[in-house]
Design an enzyme around this catalytic site. Sequence first.
Site, PDB file in Angstrom:
ATOM      1  N   TYR A   1      -0.685   8.581  -2.411  1.00 23.50           N
ATOM      2  CA  TYR A   1      -0.753   8.293  -4.027  1.00 23.50           C
ATOM      3  C   TYR A   1      -1.899   8.993  -4.394  1.00 23.50           C
ATOM      4  O   TYR A   1      -1.708   9.254  -5.703  1.00 23.50           O
ATOM      5  CB  TYR A   1      -0.963   6.668  -4.160  1.00 23.50           C
ATOM      6  N   GLY A   2      -2.759   9.315  -3.799  1.00 23.75           N
ATOM      7  CA  GLY A   2      -4.069   9.545  -4.393  1.00 23.75           C
ATOM      8  C   GLY A   2      -3.952  10.959  -5.360  1.00 23.75           C
ATOM      9  O   GLY A   2      -4.686  11.036  -6.284  1.00 23.75           O
TER      10      GLY A   2
ATOM     11  N   ASP B   1       0.830  -1.275  -0.051  1.00 19.95           N
ATOM     12  CA  ASP B   1      -0.065  -0.077  -0.058  1.00 19.95           C
ATOM     13  C   ASP B   1       1.022   1.204  -0.089  1.00 19.95           C
ATOM     14  O   ASP B   1       2.073   1.195   0.260  1.00 19.95           O
ATOM     15  CB  ASP B   1      -0.982  -0.038   1.447  1.00 19.95           C
ATOM     16  N   SER B   2       0.362   2.350  -0.241  1.00 25.57           N
ATOM     17  CA  SER B   2       1.190   3.686   0.036  1.00 25.57           C
ATOM     18  C   SER B   2       1.464   3.754   1.386  1.00 25.57           C
ATOM     19  O   SER B   2       2.484   4.595   1.374  1.00 25.57           O
ATOM     20  CB  SER B   2       0.204   4.768  -0.701  1.00 25.57           C
TER      21      SER B   2
ATOM     22  N   CYS C   1     -11.021   3.139  -0.371  1.00 26.11           N
ATOM     23  CA  CYS C   1      -9.530   3.754  -0.041  1.00 26.11           C
ATOM     24  C   CYS C   1      -9.245   2.723   1.324  1.00 26.11           C
ATOM     25  O   CYS C   1      -9.797   2.703   2.285  1.00 26.11           O
ATOM     26  CB  CYS C   1      -9.148   5.044   0.582  1.00 26.11           C
ATOM     27  N   THR C   2      -8.229   2.146   1.316  1.00 27.63           N
ATOM     28  CA  THR C   2      -7.992   1.035   2.409  1.00 27.63           C
ATOM     29  C   THR C   2      -7.606   1.804   3.844  1.00 27.63           C
ATOM     30  O   THR C   2      -7.645   1.217   4.835  1.00 27.63           O
ATOM     31  CB  THR C   2      -6.952   0.078   2.215  1.00 27.63           C
ATOM     32  N   HIS C   3      -7.362   2.987   3.659  1.00 24.19           N
ATOM     33  CA  HIS C   3      -6.942   3.930   4.944  1.00 24.19           C
ATOM     34  C   HIS C   3      -8.186   4.308   5.740  1.00 24.19           C
ATOM     35  O   HIS C   3      -8.115   4.415   6.815  1.00 24.19           O
ATOM     36  CB  HIS C   3      -6.337   5.188   4.413  1.00 24.19           C
TER      37      HIS C   3
ATOM     38  N   CYS D   1      -4.278  -1.449  -2.193  1.00 25.69           N
ATOM     39  CA  CYS D   1      -4.516   0.174  -2.329  1.00 25.69           C
ATOM     40  C   CYS D   1      -5.323   0.188  -3.425  1.00 25.69           C
ATOM     41  O   CYS D   1      -4.941  -0.261  -4.560  1.00 25.69           O
ATOM     42  CB  CYS D   1      -2.844   0.680  -2.362  1.00 25.69           C
ATOM     43  N   ASN D   2      -6.373   1.001  -3.220  1.00 28.37           N
ATOM     44  CA  ASN D   2      -7.267   1.171  -4.589  1.00 28.37           C
ATOM     45  C   ASN D   2      -6.515   1.953  -5.633  1.00 28.37           C
ATOM     46  O   ASN D   2      -6.942   1.773  -6.713  1.00 28.37           O
ATOM     47  CB  ASN D   2      -8.677   1.859  -3.738  1.00 28.37           C
ATOM     48  N   THR D   3      -5.880   3.054  -5.075  1.00 26.04           N
ATOM     49  CA  THR D   3      -5.283   4.114  -5.949  1.00 26.04           C
ATOM     50  C   THR D   3      -4.248   3.151  -7.084  1.00 26.04           C
ATOM     51  O   THR D   3      -4.461   3.288  -8.320  1.00 26.04           O
ATOM     52  CB  THR D   3      -4.657   5.131  -5.410  1.00 26.04           C
TER      53      THR D   3
ATOM     54  N   GLU E   1      -2.221   8.417   8.218  1.00 22.68           N
ATOM     55  CA  GLU E   1      -0.743   8.376   8.053  1.00 22.68           C
ATOM     56  C   GLU E   1      -0.220   9.074   9.265  1.00 22.68           C
ATOM     57  O   GLU E   1       0.858   8.822   9.612  1.00 22.68           O
ATOM     58  CB  GLU E   1      -0.287   9.064   6.629  1.00 22.68           C
TER      59      GLU E   1
END
Length: 270
Positions: free
Chosen positions: A41-42, A9-10, A183-185, A72-74, A151
């Site tokens: 990354y978005g 992931d980012s 978004c996995t966040h 990571c969806n992005t 983050e």
Amino acid sequence: MNQAIAVMDSGVGGLTVVKEVLKQLPQEQVLYFGDTARAPYGPRDPEEVVRFTREIAEYLSRYQPKMIVLACNTATAVALDDIRSRVDIPVVGVIKPGARAAVKASRSGRIGVIGTEGTIRSGAYDEALREISSQLEIVSLACPDLVPLVEAGDFDSPHAWETVRRSLAPLVGRELDSLIMGCTHYPFLTASIAETVGHKVELISSAEETVREIGTILSYNGKLAKPKSESPLHRFFCSGDPVLFRRITSAWLEKQVEASSIVWQVQTTC
Ligand code: DGL
């Protein structure tokens, strides 16, 4: 040889998928990379996200994993096909599983999607949802301010709640019955997201459905890890501040960390 499931992931968002791996497939070994130095990354150009994802896939491949998960969806939106064409192991993304879970959960067909600018701009969720059903009403919204909160490890402060409320305001009153956290966040912010959109709206995280897909593919390929008496040894890497990364990861996976004696091998790259 005990081959790991590699997850990228980012940043720390992919840990929401890891948590589900530890729950559904506790015998599996996880190798995780969070590109915390380059998150988010978005807002980045798709070409740059593809390049970063390639670098990480290459790095993880050194450990000879049996699968790579773009948690990571992005990255899934722009790099899934590219990475699949470069490696000879299965590569799993999170968008199709998320779309499947939402369609299963929705009764009215009015589905919301929140994600990064990159994910929403790509239209990947619209495409994945419409592939399943053409009868849906989809409301999409980019929420660029949420990933930086996660983050920073700020999930529950008044500032975090206010940021979530402000970001999701356009969805209030839209009569959605389910909302894809694309978004996995975002599952880190479940409490404030649920409160903002109302508890009648079902929140969909792609983690559960993604891990079901991981299990199905491994089983089909005869690659499921055999249950052993000792816990698997997971490895976590990040590209940024290892102290913050370790703190967030420990808090999020707390139960599993204690249960599976995680060994940290955080290294700084990039
Ligand atoms: N967690 C990622 C996603 O699912 C990336 C978010 C970001 O870095 O902007 O899209």
